[in-house]
Each structure stands twice: as C-alpha cells, then as structure tokens.
Motif scaffolding. Structure first.
Motif, short mmCIF file in Angstrom:
data_model
loop_
_atom_site.label_atom_id
_atom_site.label_comp_id
_atom_site.label_asym_id
_atom_site.label_seq_id
_atom_site.Cartn_x
_atom_site.Cartn_y
_atom_site.Cartn_z
N PHE A 1 0.86 -1.18 0.00
CA PHE A 1 0.00 0.00 0.00
C PHE A 1 0.90 1.23 0.00
O PHE A 1 1.95 1.24 0.64
N SER A 2 0.48 2.26 -0.70
CA SER A 2 1.26 3.49 -0.73
C SER A 2 0.36 4.68 -0.41
O SER A 2 -0.83 4.67 -0.72
N MET A 3 0.95 5.68 0.25
CA MET A 3 0.22 6.93 0.49
C MET A 3 1.19 8.09 0.32
O MET A 3 2.39 7.99 0.63
N TYR B 1 -24.06 16.13 6.28
CA TYR B 1 -23.02 15.11 6.49
C TYR B 1 -21.65 15.78 6.44
O TYR B 1 -21.34 16.51 5.49
N LEU B 2 -20.84 15.53 7.49
CA LEU B 2 -19.45 15.99 7.53
C LEU B 2 -18.55 14.77 7.56
O LEU B 2 -18.68 13.91 8.42
N LEU B 3 -17.62 14.72 6.59
CA LEU B 3 -16.72 13.59 6.40
C LEU B 3 -15.29 14.07 6.58
O LEU B 3 -14.86 15.01 5.90
N VAL B 4 -14.52 13.45 7.50
CA VAL B 4 -13.17 13.92 7.85
C VAL B 4 -12.20 12.75 7.83
O VAL B 4 -12.53 11.64 8.28
N HIS B 5 -10.99 12.99 7.33
CA HIS B 5 -9.97 11.93 7.32
C HIS B 5 -8.58 12.55 7.32
O HIS B 5 -8.40 13.70 6.88
N GLY B 6 -7.60 11.81 7.81
CA GLY B 6 -6.20 12.19 7.69
C GLY B 6 -5.59 11.50 6.49
O GLY B 6 -5.78 10.30 6.30
N SER B 7 -4.85 12.23 5.68
CA SER B 7 -4.30 11.64 4.45
C SER B 7 -3.19 10.63 4.75
O SER B 7 -2.88 9.79 3.92
N GLY B 8 -2.59 10.70 5.94
CA GLY B 8 -1.50 9.79 6.31
C GLY B 8 -1.96 8.65 7.19
O GLY B 8 -1.16 8.09 7.95
N ASP B 9 -3.22 8.28 7.09
CA ASP B 9 -3.78 7.22 7.93
C ASP B 9 -3.34 5.86 7.39
O ASP B 9 -3.79 5.41 6.34
N ASP B 10 -2.41 5.21 8.11
CA ASP B 10 -1.92 3.89 7.69
C ASP B 10 -2.86 2.77 8.08
O ASP B 10 -2.70 1.63 7.66
N ASN B 11 -3.86 3.08 8.89
CA ASN B 11 -4.77 2.08 9.44
C ASN B 11 -6.05 2.01 8.61
O ASN B 11 -6.26 1.07 7.85
N VAL B 12 -6.93 2.99 8.77
CA VAL B 12 -8.11 3.12 7.91
C VAL B 12 -7.73 4.11 6.81
O VAL B 12 -7.71 5.32 7.03
N HIS B 13 -7.40 3.62 5.65
CA HIS B 13 -6.82 4.45 4.61
C HIS B 13 -7.79 5.51 4.11
O HIS B 13 -9.01 5.29 4.08
N VAL B 14 -7.24 6.65 3.72
CA VAL B 14 -8.06 7.74 3.19
C VAL B 14 -8.82 7.31 1.93
O VAL B 14 -9.80 7.94 1.53
N GLN B 15 -8.41 6.21 1.34
CA GLN B 15 -9.14 5.59 0.23
C GLN B 15 -10.61 5.41 0.58
O GLN B 15 -11.50 5.60 -0.26
N ASN B 16 -10.90 5.05 1.83
CA ASN B 16 -12.29 4.88 2.27
C ASN B 16 -13.09 6.15 2.07
O ASN B 16 -14.22 6.12 1.56
N THR B 17 -12.52 7.27 2.47
CA THR B 17 -13.23 8.55 2.35
C THR B 17 -13.29 9.01 0.91
O THR B 17 -14.31 9.55 0.45
N MET B 18 -12.22 8.80 0.15
CA MET B 18 -12.23 9.23 -1.26
C MET B 18 -13.29 8.48 -2.05
O MET B 18 -13.98 9.07 -2.91
#
Length: 728
Positions: free
Chosen positions: A230-232, A665-682
């Motif tokens: 996986f890459s981020m 709806y407010l959706l928030v994520h960290g782009s450097g999340d190695d656990n629950v990847h920001v892919q989920n939010t995107m």
C-alpha cells in the motif's frame, strides 16, 4: 487502548433513567462553560502514576518521572508500606541522556533505557538504547543505529534486538555484536519483529523471546514477499511530496507466511520448528522449564486455536489444548504457567469469559470462575496462598471490580468496594496492590491496599484539585440506564444541560463506537470526548450514547451476533434507539444527530443513510466505508473473506447507496492514515458526488488515524462544533 458506595441496581427497562450521581443545584450563571481551547490545551488533565512496576522483592516499586523545566527524567524506587521514595535508581544528567522508558533485566541488576525514540506505527518504535548497570553505575550504548525492541538476557549479560529486519545479539561486557539472521529485507523478510497487520491486530511488536536461562531465543520470521503493498502520499514541507509504501494485506488478500525458529546462543545456530503449516502465530511464550516453549496458532477464519508445546532441544511439538468457536476465538495474554507448568487460561466456552486451570499436559482440572458475567483482566496467581487475582464485571457490565479466588474456584473475595472502574497493580509477592479507581463523577484516584482482604492502607493520588476546578464549570452528570431495543436491554448514558427544563425541546446528539467487544457506556472518568460533550450540553444539546449489539462484556452471544454482518445490527440498534429517545417529551425529533470515529464513523454514516427518516445530521471521522479496504486479520475475524461473504461486505458499505443521503453530512480523514486508509473517504466522496449529493468534507494532510499534532485536534473539534451548531 477505564466510588462512595452507590449500590444502585441497573434497571431492566427504559423509563425512568437511573441516576448514579448526586449533584448540587447551583446557579448556572455562576459557572463557566468548558472551551475547546481548554480541552486541547490540557486544562483538565488528571495526575497519573506513570509506568509503575513492582520489583521482585515485593516490597518496592519503581516509577518513571519526568521534569519539564529543565527537561529530565528519573527512575525512582518507592516503598510499598510507606509510599516514600527510597532512592533514585538513575536520572538523566550530563552522563545519562534523557530517557522515556525503561526495562529491567530478569535479575534487576541492569536496565535498558530508551532515548531518541521515533514512532513507526501504532505500537512500534525505534531509538537509541543504553544498558545501565545499577551496581557500578556504568552506561553502555547498545548500537549507534536506531534499533527496535532490545531485551536483556535473564542474567543481563547480553541484549537481543532487531535492526533492518534482522536479529542481533550484543555482549554488554565485551561490546561485541553478533548478527543472528542475515536474510532480512525490507518488503520481503522480517525477523523477530511483527509485520503491520500483526502489530495492529494481534497487538504486539517484539516477536522474539529469551528462555529462562538465556541459552535460547525463540523468534518468528515473516515472509511478506507476496503481500500486496500500500502506498500513500506524504506532502511534508519540501518542494515535492513522496510516497510511503508498506505491506498491507486487505481482506481476502495474501498474508505474510509466518514461521517459528530457535536460536541456540552458545552454538550460534538456528533451527526451524515444524508447526504443521500454521496460518497465524499470534503468541509465543516460554514456559518455566527453559526447554519448553508454548506457541499459539490459529487458522485464517480464526475459529480454531491451538495451544502447543515445543521442546526446544529436539523441536518436537505436542498439543496442549484447542479452542473452537462457530464465529471466532479472541487472542489474549492471560496464559500463565505455574511452577510445575500447569497453567491458567481464559475462555468463552461457557458463553462468558472465565478462568480455567489445566495441568501440565493440557488436561482441564477445573473452571475457576463461573457466572453470567465476564472476567475482564487477569492479574496473577499467588501459588503460596493459592489466590488468583482478577478483574470482572460481576457488579454490572459498566463497572469493574477486583477479586481474589482460590484455584478450586472457592473462597471468592471482592477486594474493591467503590462502584465504578477499579484496576489493580499487584506487588510481585501479592502482599499489596495499588488500586486505580474512577467513576463518571470521580477523577482517577490511586490508593494502596492489602491484597489479602482489600483493606485500604493509604491514599496516594486523589486528583482533588481537578475536581475542585471543575466545580467552577458547567458539568452535568452522566445518567446511566438501559434502553430496550430489538429485544435487548442496551446500556446507555445521557447528558442533559445543567439548566435542563423538561418542558423544553432539545436537539439530540448521539455518540458511539460500536465495534466488536468494545464499550463506551462505562462508569469511569471523563476523556476528551466527554469534555466536548459537556461543552455541547452547555450549548443546549442532549448527548446520548448507546452500546448496541456486538459490543462487549455482556457475554459471547451478545458480542458475536454481528458475525458475518458487521454494522448491520449495530446500525439497526442506533436507529431504533434514536427513534425511541425521540419519543421523550423533551427531545426534538426533528433535530437528531450522530457522530463517531473509525468504526464509529462507519456507523454514523450508515445511520444517516439507512436512518434518513430519523437522523438529520452525522459526522464521520476516519470512517471505514467498505470492509473490503480493511486488513485481513481484523476483518476476516468477523466477516470471513470477501470471496466467501460478498453480501456481508457490500450490503453495509455506504458508498453503495449514496442516494439515500438526505441530512447534513461531515466527512473527515487524515491523508496519512496507515490504518483506515483515506481511500475509504475518497470512495465515499466520489459516490456522493456522482449521486449529486451535497456534503461537507475535510482532509488533514499527513495526519494518521488519530488526526493530532500541533493545533490539529483543536481545529478538528472547532470544525465539528460549528457543524453541530449550524445543522442541529
């Protein structure tokens, strides 16, 4: 990743709410409102006893202390009986660098001191480490490199550690270093340190262990060559961002091949142990005999665990016990070997988590604890007095108490008296224990007790200053109750404004996590989210939290009912709870919101979509939006693989039904999340855009799953507060 005697029983029905608190009526105008700046500026921190460890003599314990100005650290030795400091074992100075953690050798003659620590993932660290000799006060650097997980041999003469995916052995007196393994390679072979998914889901990093006489080291090897990477993007501060890559097995994908090996220190040789092609090896632990190693293996479905004995001399393997379950078997650290290598084990086999005693051959001698309640922690066994010490929810699933019991299951004794959350740290000889206690209206307190009967001997820390400080703020009591939903009595708390008027209508803002075996409704002191909820209550919101089906400490069946259908029943329970709460005369049914983080973010998203006639607003922080994106060990434990259970994965994935969105709806994520990847939010964002649904979203650059650092948390909670005020 937690007491004045209020013996109020939990009600088994919804109305009325049961209060566990006595509050004094005061004019709210005289009190201040909690602010976000105070929460995230540390204004309400509790005083703690950090890194307390009992010494082998049973009379003393050590505490690691830190100074802010000037910056320094010290390891201090205390007397259990007097609680007075006896001596400082070591302190940072011109000769001793500032250290942030420590570890004794088995004979307590030496210490490993950790300095210059850099985090890797959730639990893993690398740093510069030293050996400190307590007798001659000498300091020896183990390596100039940033190494991982150094551990002293039992006699303190050697240190085993990991560096660049290989194991090394350092001779303290001679200063020589021997490289134990040579095949370590990034992205391919890891020796003695767990891969990402083991670290995250089996909760350990150090995958090597010394035996009792220091003659052998057992270690795991991970071959992650075929694990998808996986890459981020890391944006950083430079002109160009860069990609960070690591091996991450998503549900249904290939895991690392793990194997067990034995290093003979004197011979310098490695032997391979044949465990019969195990899928996972979540635990290794030496028994008391230096040639006997216990190994736990479990299949990919995680419903068939084997505890096996390995003879370190000839490599032979024999079975001690098996655990099977129609759903899954939890991994734990409660295995304890007694002097003759009989052992204590915990299991859910009778429907609740309890203690069991086995002989050295793995034959069950007896079940030690029994009843419709759960053992939540195992503290140890005093073989001389035949007393086992443990924590349980016998006094209500939102409470914790400490007990002792004989190995035969008789002569049980409750050692803590105050209702709330009690945890214990026992002296090595089980003469004393330090009780860490809190409740929803009592900050953390530390007291010394006699282990034989629980008698209070001395108060240590009471956090009275914090309690007095909070007397000047608007702080409303948590009202604990149960609510009857879908045939179950679910634990719940509610926070009302201090100036609550039952003739008014209030918006309802629900909070939950809801993950398997978790608990949010607990009689313990406030965390950061609780202070935020108090702030919102001061603004005129009613806060409610309900632990639905799938959460913990109410038995196996309640927890595992969500098997193969994560988030389905949990979502149904939150929607039903919101509807039932909206029937209360003081709740405005047109203003209902919900929020959560991680699993809770998945939940709040699903509630807003599938409960679009119930919820008007939701906030999701770092949410999973498809279990197809999450890791193998966690997801397959509860869902099996996507290939086996595609409907279980897709029916509750919110980006498969974005057209259901009606509320805010407010959706928030960290782009450097190695656990629950920001892919989920995107993916969620894209689904909502293609459905032409309007919503709010924010990405925090380079922030991990915790979304913190600098002003990040303050900014996040300010944004969430504004969203609540504008949309609820």
């Amino acid at each position: 990743m937690v007491f004045n005697q209020y013996n109020v029983p939990m009600r088994k029905h919804f109305f009325p709410l049961v209060l566990l608190f006595i509050s004094t009526t005061v004019l709210t105008a005289q009190k201040k409102q909690i602010t976000l700046e105070e929460i995230w500026g540390g204004a309400f921190r509790t005083e703690r006893m950090d890194a307390l460890r009992s010494m082998k003599d049973g009379d003393h314990y050590t505490v690691l202390s830190f100074n802010r100005n000037p910056r320094g650290s010290s390891l201090d030795k205390y007397d259990y009986q007097t609680l007075e400091k006896v001596e400082t074992l070591v302190a940072s100075s011109d000769e001793v660098p500032y250290f942030t953690s420590y570890e004794f050798s088995a004979d307590e003659s030496k210490l490993i001191l950790a300095t210059e620590i850099e985090p890797i993932f959730r639990r893993s660290r690398r740093g510069i480490y030293y050996v400190y000799d307590l007798a001659d006060k000498t300091l020896t650097k183990i390596s100039d490199n940033l190494i991982q997980e150094p551990e002293l041999s039992p006699d303190g003469s050697k240190v085993a550690y990991a560096y660049d995916n290989n194991l090394y052995l350092f001779d303290v007196e001679g200063g020589e270093t021997v490289q134990v393994t040579i095949d370590g390679k990034k992205g391919s072979i890891i020796n003695g340190i767990t891969d990402w998914v083991y670290e995250e889901e089996f909760s350990f990093v150090q995958a090597f262990e010394w035996n009792a006489d220091g003659s052998k080291i057992a270690f795991l090897k991970f071959d992650e060559t075929n694990v998808p990477h996986f890459s981020m993007d890391i944006y950083g501060q430079d002109l160009y961002p860069f990609q960070y890559e690591f091996k991450y097995p998503k549900a249904g994908e290939e895991n690392a091949i793990v194997s067990l090996h034995m290093y003979d220190v004197a011979a310098g040789s490695i032997s391979d142990i044949d465990l019969g092609d195990p899928y996972y090896i979540p635990r290794i632990k030496w028994m008391n005999h230096p040639d006997q190693l216990s190994v736990q293996t479990i299949n990919r479905h995680q419903n068939h665990l084997k505890l096996q004995r390995v003879n370190a001399n000839d490599g032979s393997v024999s079975l001690l016990l098996e655990e099977k379950d129609k759903a899954y078997v939890d991994i734990h650290d409660n295995l304890t070997f007694l002097k003759n290598d009989s052992f204590i084990w915990t299991s859910e086999r009778d429907g609740f988590n309890h203690l069991y005693l086995y002989d050295q051959k793995g034959n069950l001698k007896n079940q030690i604890t029994k009843g419709p309640w759960e053992v939540t922690a195992y503290y140890g066994f005093d073989e001389k007095k035949d007393r086992i010490y443990y924590q349980s929810v016998e006094n209500g699933s939102i409470n914790r108490d400490v007990y002792s019991i004989s190995s035969s299951g008789k002569k049980k004794k409750r050692l803590t008296e105050r209702e709330g959350t009690n945890m214990a740290d026992f002296s090595a000889d089980y003469t004393y224990f330090i009780n860490t206690y809190s409740s929803a209206n009592t900050p953390w307190q530390y007291t010394l007790h006699r282990a034989s009967d629980g008698k209070l001997l001395k108060e240590i820390i009471d956090n009275q200053q914090l309690k007095e400080k909070l007397d000047g703020y608007e702080v409303a009591p948590k009202e604990f109750s149960t609510i009857s939903i879908n045939g179950n009595d679910l634990n719940m708390y509610m926070i009302k404004p201090v100036d609550f008027d039952p003739n008014k209508k209030y918006p309802l803002f629900m909070f939950q996590y809801s993950g398997p075996g978790s608990q949010q409704v607990a009689n313990r002191w406030m965390g950061s989210n609780d202070y935020w909820h108090q702030m919102l209550a001061s603004e005129g919101y009613i806060i409610a939290c309900v632990d639905g089906r799938g959460t913990g400490f109410k038995g196996r069946d309640f927890k595992k009912v969500t098997y193969l259908n994560l988030v389905k029943y949990e979502t149904e329970d939150q929607i039903a709870a919101a509807k039932k709460l909206s029937e209360l005369p003081y709740i405005d049914e047109e203003r209902t919101g919900i929020w959560g983080w991680s699993f809770g973010g998945h939940m709040s998203t699903n509630c807003l979509l599938k409960g679009n006639d119930t919820f008007e607003m939701a906030i999701a922080v770092a949410p999973v939006t498809s279990w197809r994106f999450y890791d193998t060990i966690y997801t397959e434990r509860f869902m099996r693989t996507p290939q086996e259970n595609p409907e279980g994965y897709d029916n509750e994935s919110p980006f498969n039904y974005p057209e259901l969105l009606k509320g805010k709806y407010l959706l928030v994520h960290g782009s450097g999340d190695d656990n629950v990847h920001v892919q989920n939010t995107m993916r969620m964002i894209d689904a909502l855009v293609q459905a032409n649904k309007q919503f709010d979203w924010a990405i925090y650059p380079d922030r991990n799953h915790g979304i913190y650092g600098g002003n990040t948390r303050l900014h996040l909670y300010t944004m969430m507060t504004n969203f609540v005020k504008e949309n609820l």
